[in-house]
Structure formats: structure tokens, C-alpha cells
Motif scaffolding. Sequence first.
Motif, short mmCIF file in Angstrom:
data_model
loop_
_atom_site.label_atom_id
_atom_site.label_comp_id
_atom_site.label_asym_id
_atom_site.label_seq_id
_atom_site.Cartn_x
_atom_site.Cartn_y
_atom_site.Cartn_z
N GLU A 175 37.70 28.91 48.60
CA GLU A 175 38.95 28.19 48.39
C GLU A 175 39.11 27.93 46.89
N LEU A 176 40.19 28.42 46.32
CA LEU A 176 40.41 28.29 44.89
C LEU A 176 41.16 26.99 44.58
N PRO A 177 40.91 26.41 43.40
CA PRO A 177 41.38 25.05 43.10
C PRO A 177 42.80 24.98 42.53
N TYR A 178 43.68 25.81 43.04
CA TYR A 178 45.06 25.79 42.55
C TYR A 178 45.97 26.37 43.63
N GLU A 179 47.24 26.11 43.49
CA GLU A 179 48.24 26.74 44.36
C GLU A 179 49.12 27.62 43.49
N TRP A 180 49.34 28.84 43.94
CA TRP A 180 50.12 29.79 43.15
C TRP A 180 51.51 29.94 43.74
N ASP A 181 52.51 29.76 42.88
CA ASP A 181 53.90 29.99 43.24
C ASP A 181 54.33 31.28 42.55
N GLU A 182 54.78 32.26 43.33
CA GLU A 182 55.11 33.56 42.73
C GLU A 182 56.24 33.48 41.71
N ASP A 183 56.99 32.38 41.71
CA ASP A 183 58.04 32.20 40.71
C ASP A 183 57.49 31.53 39.44
N GLU A 184 56.22 31.15 39.47
CA GLU A 184 55.60 30.48 38.34
C GLU A 184 55.30 31.46 37.22
N ASP A 185 55.46 31.00 35.99
CA ASP A 185 55.12 31.81 34.83
C ASP A 185 53.60 31.89 34.73
N LEU A 186 53.08 33.09 34.58
CA LEU A 186 51.63 33.26 34.52
C LEU A 186 51.03 32.57 33.30
N GLU A 187 51.71 32.64 32.18
CA GLU A 187 51.17 32.08 30.94
C GLU A 187 50.95 30.57 31.08
N ASP A 188 49.76 30.13 30.72
CA ASP A 188 49.36 28.72 30.77
C ASP A 188 49.34 28.14 32.19
N SER A 189 49.29 29.00 33.20
CA SER A 189 49.21 28.53 34.59
C SER A 189 47.77 28.24 34.95
N ASP A 190 47.57 27.56 36.08
CA ASP A 190 46.22 27.26 36.55
C ASP A 190 45.45 28.53 36.89
N ILE A 191 46.15 29.51 37.46
CA ILE A 191 45.44 30.75 37.82
C ILE A 191 44.99 31.49 36.57
N GLN A 192 45.78 31.43 35.51
CA GLN A 192 45.35 32.06 34.26
C GLN A 192 44.13 31.33 33.70
N ALA A 193 44.15 29.99 33.74
CA ALA A 193 43.00 29.21 33.27
C ALA A 193 41.75 29.56 34.07
N TRP A 194 41.91 29.69 35.40
CA TRP A 194 40.77 30.03 36.25
C TRP A 194 40.21 31.40 35.86
N CYS A 195 41.08 32.36 35.65
CA CYS A 195 40.63 33.71 35.30
C CYS A 195 40.01 33.75 33.92
N ILE A 196 40.50 32.93 32.99
CA ILE A 196 39.87 32.84 31.67
C ILE A 196 38.44 32.32 31.82
N GLY A 197 38.27 31.30 32.66
CA GLY A 197 36.93 30.79 32.91
C GLY A 197 36.03 31.85 33.51
N PHE A 198 36.54 32.62 34.47
CA PHE A 198 35.76 33.69 35.09
C PHE A 198 35.33 34.71 34.04
N MET A 199 36.29 35.14 33.22
CA MET A 199 35.98 36.15 32.21
C MET A 199 35.01 35.60 31.16
N SER A 200 35.02 34.30 30.92
CA SER A 200 34.07 33.71 29.98
C SER A 200 32.64 33.96 30.43
N ALA A 201 32.40 33.91 31.74
CA ALA A 201 31.06 34.21 32.26
C ALA A 201 30.74 35.70 32.13
#
Length: 205
Positions: A87-113
Amino acid sequence: MNEPWSTLTSILEADPTNEDILDNIATHGLLTAAAISPRQPSIDQIISCIFDGTPDLSSQDLQTLKNALQQAQQQLDQPLFLGEGLELPYEWDEDEDLEDSDIQAWCIGFMSAVFLDEAAWFDADEQESSELLLPIMALSGLFTDAPEFAEMTEDQALIADMCEQLPELLTELYLFYKCPEEKKDQTKKPSAKTNSAKLHKPKKH
């Protein structure tokens, strides 16, 4: 929010002016990748990644942080190991701008590892690893200098599809790195492909 994550959030948000510290969403991505990684990073490596160096914490607060990270890591390990889906810690709205979104932050954290030990992630099978990691790489927004990634992030339907399939992709990644024999029968490659070369950590802005 359960106890370890509540503790982590309070520590990570203690200094809101420090933009180099990963937030709790990005830290969740980091710990998820740590659970999947073929070579488990040490707790000190994880802390250094979160704080972009050595954190300015008392010895007591540092131990509290380590305990919370270890507990949070265990909570992420279990559903991945059991194949229950994460279960991922965010809700994604397909109308949401990807830039600075929670899903982008999550993926940045993943890529940091991933950046902590690229050899572990790519040396065994660079092509298949790159294909599996492609959606997270694209959603992170860290590779927009590459034309193929810039085109992908402009395709709203593709972005929505990658966001929707991310939990399933994490299971595939776990099987690929932790259970290579089992993944031969169960893992399906994402349809999107790239000829991306070995990754390099982008500079912070």
C-alpha cells in the motif's frame, strides 16, 4: 499513521527550512527500494541518503531515528515477501500535475536508494533491470534531460497507466531481485522499453 512512521515524520519535519532532507513520502520510497535491492543498504547509508549527509541530531534522537527506520523497514518487507502487494502512502489523481506531486517524491526516494548501489541493481541484467525500473525513473522526473523521458512525461495517459501499475511493478521488482527463479514464471515485463545507459544521480537544485 502507525508509530514508526509517526516518529519518522516528526523527525523529518523538525526543520522545514532544510530542503535537502527527504520527506516521509520520499523516505517511504527509499525504504521500499531498500527492501527490494539485491544488496541491502545499511541503516547508516539510508540515514545519510535521507539527510544528504550526517544528520544534526543528538545521540538519543539518532537512535530513535534508527529504531523507527528499522521498524518501518520491517513493515515494508513483510507484504513484499508474502506477495500481498504494497500500500503506497499517497493517492494519485490522473488530473494531477506530476511535477512536485507525492508520487514523484516517492519515486525520487526510490531512485535515491538505486543511486546508492547502481551496480547491484544493473550489473546482473542491465537491459531487464532498466525496463523494469523505467516507470519509476520516468515518474521521478530526474531524467527529463533525456528526450525519451521528456516525451514520456508529456503523455498523460502513459503517466496515469504507470501510476496505476506501480504497486504491481513493485511485486515484479521484488521477484526479479529476490526470487530470480520464481520470477521466470511469474514476472511480466512492462510494455514500455528504453535503451537507457547506466544511471547517474542528477544534481540537486
